[in-house]
Every structure is written in structure tokens, then in C-alpha cells.
Design a protein around this motif. Structure first.
Motif, PDB file in Angstrom:
ATOM      1  N   VAL A 222       0.838  -1.204   0.000  1.00  0.00           N
ATOM      2  CA  VAL A 222       0.000   0.000   0.000  1.00  0.00           C
ATOM      3  C   VAL A 222       0.872   1.253   0.000  1.00  0.00           C
ATOM      4  CG1 VAL A 222      -1.840   1.235   1.193  1.00  0.00           C
ATOM      5  CG2 VAL A 222      -1.808  -1.263   1.208  1.00  0.00           C
ATOM      6  N   LEU A 273      -2.041  -6.756   2.999  1.00  0.00           N
ATOM      7  CA  LEU A 273      -1.938  -5.314   2.734  1.00  0.00           C
ATOM      8  C   LEU A 273      -0.708  -4.825   3.483  1.00  0.00           C
ATOM      9  CD1 LEU A 273      -5.678  -4.236   3.161  1.00  0.00           C
ATOM     10  CD2 LEU A 273      -4.465  -4.785   1.038  1.00  0.00           C
ATOM     11  N   VAL A 276       0.510  -0.191   5.541  1.00  0.00           N
ATOM     12  CA  VAL A 276      -0.662   0.704   5.580  1.00  0.00           C
ATOM     13  C   VAL A 276      -0.358   1.840   6.558  1.00  0.00           C
ATOM     14  CG1 VAL A 276      -3.133   0.878   6.024  1.00  0.00           C
ATOM     15  CG2 VAL A 276      -2.179  -1.243   5.091  1.00  0.00           C
ATOM     16  N   ALA A 281      -6.751   4.898   4.721  1.00  0.00           N
ATOM     17  CA  ALA A 281      -6.379   3.932   3.678  1.00  0.00           C
ATOM     18  C   ALA A 281      -7.082   2.603   3.910  1.00  0.00           C
ATOM     19  CB  ALA A 281      -4.860   3.742   3.663  1.00  0.00           C
ATOM     20  N   TRP A 282      -7.129   2.167   5.179  1.00  0.00           N
ATOM     21  CA  TRP A 282      -7.827   0.910   5.491  1.00  0.00           C
ATOM     22  C   TRP A 282      -9.322   1.041   5.223  1.00  0.00           C
ATOM     23  CZ3 TRP A 282      -8.103  -4.034   6.064  1.00  0.00           C
ATOM     24  CH2 TRP A 282      -9.165  -4.601   6.776  1.00  0.00           C
ATOM     25  N   VAL A 300      -2.536  -7.262   7.681  1.00  0.00           N
ATOM     26  CA  VAL A 300      -2.141  -5.866   7.537  1.00  0.00           C
ATOM     27  C   VAL A 300      -0.811  -5.655   8.259  1.00  0.00           C
ATOM     28  CG1 VAL A 300      -2.735  -3.472   8.117  1.00  0.00           C
ATOM     29  CG2 VAL A 300      -4.529  -5.070   7.399  1.00  0.00           C
ATOM     30  N   THR A 302       1.770  -2.520   9.478  1.00  0.00           N
ATOM     31  CA  THR A 302       1.717  -1.068   9.672  1.00  0.00           C
ATOM     32  C   THR A 302       2.674  -0.643  10.775  1.00  0.00           C
ATOM     33  OG1 THR A 302       0.256   0.802  10.204  1.00  0.00           O
ATOM     34  CG2 THR A 302      -0.213  -1.286  11.300  1.00  0.00           C
TER      35      THR A 302
END
Length: 908
Positions: A222, A273, A276, A281-282, A300, A302
Motif C-alpha cells: 500500500v 496489505l 498501511v 487507507a484501510w 495488515v 503497519t
């Protein structure tokens, strides 16, 4: 990098223009155009700051703009300083007032002239910036994201055999993915840049069991500057296993989302993803993942904890927080990268370990530095020592280390300006220094980095900033507390090197650590670390705003401090002299009328002079661990004071009631003479959040109760009855007349003999921590009232707080309790936990209590992680049979507890 200086100046001008209109008469019309020009420049600067490194002319103009912003701040503060005069009473006071008015008119004229010259400088810079105003508007973080590669692709290519410390987290994540739960599951992996989140998740994603479990697979990076349409197209290509269907080349993002959602509706899928950066964005992508009850999973990665939490809201919080490598793991990885699994030469071992310590368990740093050192001659110890000594500078000068700098830069440039300056300010703390959250918050407020807004106090805004830096994984937690979040934190060493470089570049803070100081032309904030050498009477300090002593500094005493202050600016707003060898209060301090923050913590200062009353802008007075025992009546003139702390019994004057903005007051003495008056004055301090009162006399308890009922903002309360001369003997603590406790109270410490359990404790629904000492309670009302408090997490009974033989914790009680400590309860013989009591208890400490056996029912405490039993006499009880005694001290009852510390003390 002028955005910080310009934005900060705008923040300073807003309240000045709103609240000081009367004082700015004759000057206001010069200030308003400057603010308007700054507002116009602000949006442009956000992008220019990221572009200037590629354009020398732009770099010079931006630097000039920053200096003009600083000069504007100086001129306005100089104006406020010249107006900070005081008038006496009577005829002479009247004459003085007239004289000051004449001086004031002259000051306004001079300041207005300086501001006109500054406005002209702004105009010239603005004209020179015109050719650059066609820079594409956008966030600086987007520019960084587009032009810099952080090595994420390389992380995906690392062979698993090259990795260290990955087995346990990999096992846990795979376990979550292979769990047969049917609903859609979101797993988040969170941590600071360089911890190996991408590498870990890639190995999980490629695991054969994981591949076999899911029908469809997709990996999407992302990043900060992602394009939604391109991201969705990439996902479709992976899901369809080939090129993008031609009909979708011109499709918009909503149609692409619908295509993906329909495709996944009948699939058991796993989608990663990676990287992030925002909840937005999520939120923009989460709806493409249907909950088809097939056991699908989204992973995810992050750097931001709030993103991890937001993504896992509906999936039972599957959050994995990445940890740094242990010392052993770090050394193993370092060996792999530096010596290719060969033996480390003995003459390089100490140097290697020092370099490794600097890496702080960060895998990226270890890998990159290992690669740099692998190219150096192992016989040339001087080359290795050069890396060790100049590791901070190496980040800037060594192309091979650029990757580490880029990782940190991504996080830095993603910060809004008000967090950037707060973050850079943290370089005032030396390497490996444990940072106190409370100190940082008060410093940020005093510096003006955090200001009141939306009915929030400056300290509350600053606390929000601190939590946001924690949330972004830029601060590491060292010590947690149950109330108020983390207590002590630190900055990773390499990240600290990065912010030192940025801070030096922007002239945020100048560091002095015993070497010759490389001063900018005008030092604004000076932090002394090891020595005061080359500091005294330095001409660079004429515009000094802050002087901070952090750590042990040699050569500082009353004489040297006075010398520094005589050569420093009268615009000083922060003076932190903690730990300095001061014997007396420096007289120069009383002339710093703009001072907001003064710390004499851990000094030998015994006496505070009445001249402190001149410091009308003072907000923080920190006397903790100093030797001050009494405050002068002039303390009542400090109407802006918010934080007043001492560590010993400090007698305060009755004028304490004038400090209506006070938020924290500790530890004051109720006093031998005016105790009842002082307790009544406390009731006027309606903004108090924290109050410590020591030496309370029994007869003053009712008056204190009356005052406490007026303190609706109180979060922390400590009341200690007057001691009788023995270590654990207290007077009667009479608090029974209090009708109800402060509604927001979170921490309660009571030290003294309570004739009966205060009934108002049952109403403290916000209470998180309770600590009772010397209470001598016998009845069970206390446990009945405490067990139903919904937020109680910490409970401590000390020094005969309870004098019964048995404590029994009932089923269903203490649902939130995590920590229980029982210490020196001499009458206590049995502790009993009914099944269903204290279901979330994690730590249990029992010390110097003559127990007859291990706590009954301890096997029911399934969440217990640590137990500490101090001075246990396993030979007792003598009146039981051997079989009963063995049962009472059966170690198998503790088998489920990971950490056990049992210290026996057999008596004869």
C-alpha cells in the motif's frame, strides 16, 4: 525545513492576537500582515521542505525564511518582556506607573519599527520564492514515498535461513491463519520501521500449509502514496492469475472494488496489505473483503498502532506487536552478516558488541551495518573504531547506510508539523536515557509546542501528542503503569541519531556533551549532557529560550550557573537544572520574568526566596528531591502556576489558595499552625488533578473532606495522617464525613488509621488503583465495596492496612484487577480465592505475612503470570499433620504460573 518554524510561529501569533489585543495596541497592525503572509506560505512550504534538498537556491531561501520566523518570535517576546513591569502602591507606585507608560510607548514604537523591517524581509523572500510556486501541491510524505525506496522489495527476497528470531512470531501468525474460525479474520502486524514486519509476513504468506489452506492469494504493497485504482488492478491480476482483463483498463475504483468483492465471495482467500499508513487507507479498501464465513483472512502490516486496532475491530483483535531482537538473537544475526558465520576476531569483539548495542535489536540496522563492516579489513581495528565512534554521522555520510535513514525519514515526513517539532525536541535526552512522560508533556507545554484548544489544557494536548508518537512506533515503552499509560520511554539509538541531525539542521536544539559546541549563530535551546565546558558566557546564547541539564553534568554549580544565566537571554522560558550541584537559589533566576518552567529537582537548594514572586508566567515549579521545606508567601503571586511538586513535607503559606490554575500539588504539609486554614484553601484549587497531603492532623480531617467535595477534577489523591514518631504508626485519618468521593478519581492512597472503611469508596467508579497503609481495618466492608468497582486494576495493602486473619476474595469480584500486593500484614494467616474471583489477575505479591500456606484457590487464577512470596515459612503450621502441611505448601498449585519467586525464611 521552514515549515516547522513558520507553523509554530503562526500558532504563537493566534492567541497573542486574540488575548493580548490591549497590550498589542500600536503593534497589532504590524503583526497581522506578518501572520497573513505566513498563512499564505504554509501550504507551499509543506512541499518545499521535501524538495529543497535537490535545489540549492530553494534551500537557501527556505533557510532564510526559517530565520526570519525565529526573529519574529524573538521580537514579539522582547516586546512582552519590556511590558512585564510591576507597579507598587501609593504615590511612588503612581509615579512608577507613569514612568512605565512612557517607556511602554517607546517600546511599542521600537518594536513596531522592527516588525516593519521583518515584514520587508518576508516580502523579499516571498518574491524570490515565486518561481518555485509551481511545485506540485501534495504532502511531503508523498514526495518521499515516490522518490525513495526503503528496501521493501529486498525484504521479500531474503532467504529464511538468513533470518533470526522469526520462528516464534511465524508460528503464532500461522496458528492464527490456520484456525478453523469461519468469519473473516483480520490479522495486524505492527511495529517501528526496520523491525522486519514485511519479511515476517512474507514467510508466513509463502508457508506451504498457508498456501494449501486458501484458494486465492494476493500481496499488495500500500505505502504512503498509493493509488487506489492501480492497487485494485494489481490485486485483480494476482487473483485472476494473469494479465488484467482489457475491459477493466479504464474502469473506475468503485467498479474494480465490486469485481474483487464478487470474485472473493465464493473463495477462501488470504490477502496481505503491506505498509498501511492511515486508518483512511484501510477504510477505503476494507469493504472489498466479503465475510463469506469461509475462514478467509486479511493480513495488515503497519507502523501505526491505531491502524492495527482499526483493522482488527471486528476480528477479535488479532494484533501482533513486533519486538526487537534479544541480545543473543542480535549477535547471531550480526555474525551471519558480518563474519559469514566465521569466528569474530577477539580484538574486534568489544567494538562489535558496542556497534551492536547501538542497533538496539533492530534487524534492519544489524543487517545493514553488518554488510558495511563485512567489507572492512578485520585487521584494521581503526576502521571499525571509526564506525563505532561516528555511527550517527555515518547515517548521513555512508551511502550503504542510506537505507536506514530512509526508513526513519518515511516516518518523520509523515508527521504533521506540530508532531515534528515535538519529536525532534526529544533529542535533548542522552543516549539510553529513560524519558519520563510527565516531564516531556510539561516541557512541550512550556515551550509552546502544545497550546490550549477546544477546551483542552495545553498539558492535555501535549499528552495527546505523546500518545500519537507512541502510536506511530517512534517511542519505545520501557515501563508501563496501570494509570496514565506508559511512565518511562526511550528513543531507539539510531532513530535518536536521525533526529539529532534534523534538529541541528533546523536549529531546534543545540547539544553540549563536553566537546566544543558547534553553535548556530543563534542558539535557541541548549541541552547539557556531560559537561558545561565551553558553555559559560557564550555569545551564541543571546537568544536562548531554553537551558536544560539532562543527566550528570560535571562542573556545574552556583557560580557556573550564574555565569551562564548572566550571558544568556532574558527571553528564557525553560530552565531545567535538575541534578546540578546547587546549594542556593540562583539570584539571576528571579529576573527571568518570561520563565514558564523551572526545575530544581535533585539539588541541594533549601530556601526559595520571596523574589520568586516576580516569575508571574511560571507554570511549572519542580522541587522534587530538593531540600526545600517551606515556600514563601510570594508563591501566591504565581497565578499561572499549574504544577508544584516537592518530595518532602513542604509547608505552604495560606496564599496557596490563590493558585486557581494549579493542576498538581505534592507533597504539602498540613502544617502545625495553620493546618485548618490551608486545608480550607485547598478547596479553592478546583482545577487540581493530583493532590498529596502529608502530616494531616485528625482534627483537620473534616475541613479537608469539605474541600475535597469541591475538587471535581481530581484524578489522584494521597492523604497521609501525621506520624507518631514510628515508621508505621499514624494518627487517626478522619475522612468519614466525605459524602462522596471525587467522581473522576483514578488513584487513591490513604496512609493512616481508619476507624471504619470510608463508605464513599464504593462510589469511585473511575478508580483504577487503591493503596492503603496503616489503616488497621478489620471488617470485610472494604472488600465488599472494592470488589464491585468496574475499573479497579491495582490493589495494595501495606503495613497493617488489614488486621484480620483471613482475606477471602469472592466469586465474581474484582473483574478488572490485574495486580494485587499484600505487604507486612502481620495478623494475616490465610488468603483465599473463590473460583471466579479475579479472573484477570496477572501479578500477585505477598511479603512478610505469616501465612499458614499458599493461597487457597490459587489454581483458579488462570491468567496469573507472576507470583512473588517473600519470607514464607514453610515449616508452619506446627498444629497441622505432615499431610495437611504438605497440602498447604503444595508447589503443584503454582505450576501454571510462568514466573515464580518464592523466598523461604525458616524459623527455629
Amino acid at each position: 525545513m521552514a515549515e516547522i518554524a513558520v507553523s509554530f510561529l503562526i500558532d504563537q501569533l493566534k492567541p497573542l492576537l486574540q488575548k493580548e489585543a490591549r497590550l498589542l495596541g500600536g503593534v497589532r497592525e504590524e503583526v497581522v500582515p506578518i501572520k497573513d503572509e505566513l498563512d499564505r506560505m504554509k501550504a507551499f512550504l509543506r512541499v518545499a521542505d521535501a524538495k529543497e534538498k535537490d535545489d540549492k537556491q530553494l534551500q537557501v531561501l527556505v533557510e532564510q525564511l526559517r530565520e526570519v520566523a525565529y526573529d519574529t518570535e524573538d521580537v514579539l517576546d522582547e516586546f512582552m518582556l519590556r511590558l512585564a513591569h510591576h507597579h507598587g502602591g501609593g504615590f511612588y507606585g503612581f509615579l512608577h506607573k507613569i514612568a512605565c507608560s512612557i517607556k511602554s510607548l517607546k517600546a511599542r514604537h521600537q518594536i513596531a519599527s522592527k516588525l516593519r523591517k521583518i515584514k520587508a524581509r518576508f516580502d523579499n523572500i516571498s518574491k524570490s520564492l515565486e518561481p518555485f510556486r509551481n511545485i506540485e501541491q501534495g504532502s511531503s510524505s508523498a514526495v518521499i514515498g515516490d522518490t525513495w525506496s526503503d528496501g521493501r522489495g529486498d525484504a521479500l527476497l531474503i532467504e529464511e535461513g538468513q533470518l533470526v528470531g522469526i520462528e516464534e512470531p511465524k508460528k503464532q501468525l500461522i496458528g492464527w491463519l490456520l484456525d478453523n474460525d469461519s468469519p473473516l479474520k483480520v490479522v495486524s502486524v505492527v511495529g517501528m520501521g526496520g523491525l522486519g514486519k514485511t519479511t515476517l509476513v512474507k514467510k508466513v504468506f509463502e508457508n506451504e500449509q498457508v498456501k494449501a489452506q486458501f484458494q486465492s492469494h494476493a500481496w499488495i504493497t500500500v505505502s504512503q502514496s498509493f493509488n487506489m485504482v492501480e492497487l485494485l488492478k494489481s490485486m485483480i491480476k494476482q487473483l485472476y492469475g494473469g494479465a488484467l482483463p482489457q475491459r477493466m483498463e479504464t474502469t473506475n475504483d468503485n467498479e474494480l472494488k465490486e469485481v474483487i468483492k464478487e470474485f472473493l465471495r465464493e473463495q477462501r482467500y488470504v490477502v496481505v496489505l503491506d505498509d498501511v499508513w492511515s486508518i483512511g487507507a484501510w477504510d477505503g479498501i476494507k469493504h472489498i473483503f466479503p465475510n463469506n464465513n469461509c475462514g478467509s483472512c486479511v493480513i495488515v502490516t503497519t507502523r501505526i498502532l491505531d491502524v492495527a486496532k482499526a483493522s482488527c475491530l471486528e476480528s477479535l483483535d488479532y494484533i501482533y506487536e513486533m519486538k526487537v531482537l534479544s541480545d543473543e538473537q542480535s549477535w547471531t544475526l550480526f555474525y551471519k552478516k558480518t563474519f559469514k558465520d566465521k569466528t569474530c576476531p577477539s580484538h574486534l569483539e568489544n567494538i562489535s558488541r558496542e556497534i551492536l548495542r547501538k542497533c538496539g535489536g533492530l534487524p534492519l540496522a544489524i543487517v545493514v551495518l553488518g554488510g558495511v563492516l563485512a567489507l572492512k579489513d578485520t585487521s584494521r581495528i581503526d576502521e571499525w573504531m571509526m564506525v563505532q565512534r561516528n555511527l550517527g554521522g555515518e547515517l548521513e555520510d555512508n551511502d550503504k547506510l542510506e537505507r536506514i535513514k530512509k526508513i526513519f525519514s518515511l516516518s518523520y515526513f509523515d508527521l504533521p508539523y506540530y508532531l515534528k517539532i515535538c519529536f525532534l525536541y526529544l533529542c535533548i535526552f542522552p543516549e539510553d536515557h529513560e524519558i519520563e512522560k510527565g516531564q516531556v508533556i510539561r516541557l512541550w507545554a512550556a515551550e509552546g509546542f502544545a497550546q490550549e484548544k477546544e477546551r483542552k489544557l495545553a498539558e492535555e494536548v501535549a499528552e495527546g501528542y505523546f500518545n500519537e508518537l507512541l502510536n506511530r512506533s517512534l517511542i519505545q515503552v520501557m515501563e508501563k503503569q496501570y494509570v496514565g499509560g506508559p511512565k518511562r520511554c526511550r528513543i531507539h539509538d539510531l532513530l535518536r541519531d536521525f533526529i539529532i541531525s534534523k534538529s541541528r539542521e533546523l536549529n531546534i536544539v543545540t547539544l553540549a556533551s563536553g566537546k566544543a559546541i558547534l553553535c548556530p549563530q543563534k542558539v535557541r535551546r541548549l541541552a547539557l549532557h556531560n559537561s558545561s565546558r565551553n558553555v559559560e558566557e557564550n555569545k551564541c546564547f543571546e537568544r536562548l529560550r531554553s537551558l536544560l541539564v539532562v543527566g550528570e553534568v560535571e562542573g556545574l554549580d552556583n557560580s557556573s550557573v550564574s555565569s551562564i544565566l548572566r550571558g544568556a537571554s532574558k527571553l528564557l522560558t525553560v530552565l531545567d537544572l535538575r541534578g546540578v550541584s546547587l546549594e542556593t537559589f540562583p539570584p539571576e533566576v528571579s529576573e527571568l520574568v518570561l520563565l514558564r518552567y523551572l526545575s530544581l529537582r535533585n539539588t541541594n537548594v533549601k530556601f526559595i526566596p520571596g523574589s520568586i514572586g516576580k516569575l508571574r508566567n511560571l507554570e511549572t515549579l519542580d522541587l522534587k528531591y530538593a531540600l526545600v521545606t517551606e515556600l514563601p508567601i510570594e508563591i501566591g503571586k504565581l497565578r499561572k502556576l499549574r504544577y508544584l511538586v516537592a518530595d518532602y513535607l513542604v509547608v505552604v503559606p495560606v496564599e496557596i489558595g490563590n493558585l486557581s490554575f494549579l493542576q498538581k500539588l505534592r507533597s504539602i504539609s498540613a502544617g502545625e499552625v495553620n493546618g485548618n486554614i490551608i486545608m480550607r484553601e485547598v478547596g479553592k484549587l478546583t482545577q487540581l488533578k493530583s493532590l498529596n497531603i502529608l502530616g494531616l492532623k485528625t482534627e483537620d480531617g473534616k475541613i479537608l473532606c469539605s474541600s475535597l467535595e469541591k475538587l471535581g477534577n481530581l484524578r489522584t489523591l494521597l492523604v497521609c495522617a501525621q506520624e507518631r514518631g514510628k515508621w508505621n504508626e499514624f494518627e487517626l485519618l478522619d475522612l468519614k464525613t466525605l459524602s462522596s468521593g471525587p467522581p473522576l478519581l483514578q488513584k487513591l492512597h490513604l496512609r493512616g488509621h481508619l476507624e471504619e472503611t470510608p463508605h464513599w469508596i464504593a462510589s469511585l467508579h473511575s478508580l483504577v488503583s487503591v493503596n492503603l497503609r496503616g489503616s488497621k481495618l478489620r471488617d470485610d466492608h472494604l472488600l465488599q465495596w472494592l470488589q464491585d468497582l468496574p475499573n479497579l486494576q491495582v490493589m495494595v495493602f501495606q503495613l497493617d492496612a488489614y488486621v484480620g486473619e483471613e482475606l477471602c476474595f469472592k466469586a465474581g469480584g474484582f473483574k478488572s484487577l490485574k495486580y494485587l500486593s499484600l505487604f507486612v500484614l502481620k495478623e494475616l494467616r490465610w488468603v483465599r480465592f473463590e473460583q471466579g474471583a479475579m479472573l484477570h489477575l496477572e501479578e500477585l505479591k505477598i511479603g512478610r505475612c505469616d501465612l499458614m500456606g499458599y493461597p487457597f484457590g490459587i489454581e483458579h487464577l488462570t491468567n496469573l503470570r507472576s507470583i512473588e512470596l517473600d519470607e514464607v515459612d514453610k515449616l508452619k503450621p506446627q498444629n497441622l499433620s505432615d499431610r495437611d502441611r504438605d497440602d498447604a505448601w503444595d508447589d503443584n498449585k503454582l505450576a501454571h504460573i510462568p514466573h515464580r519467586d518464592i523466598w523461604s525464611c525458616h524459623r527455629t
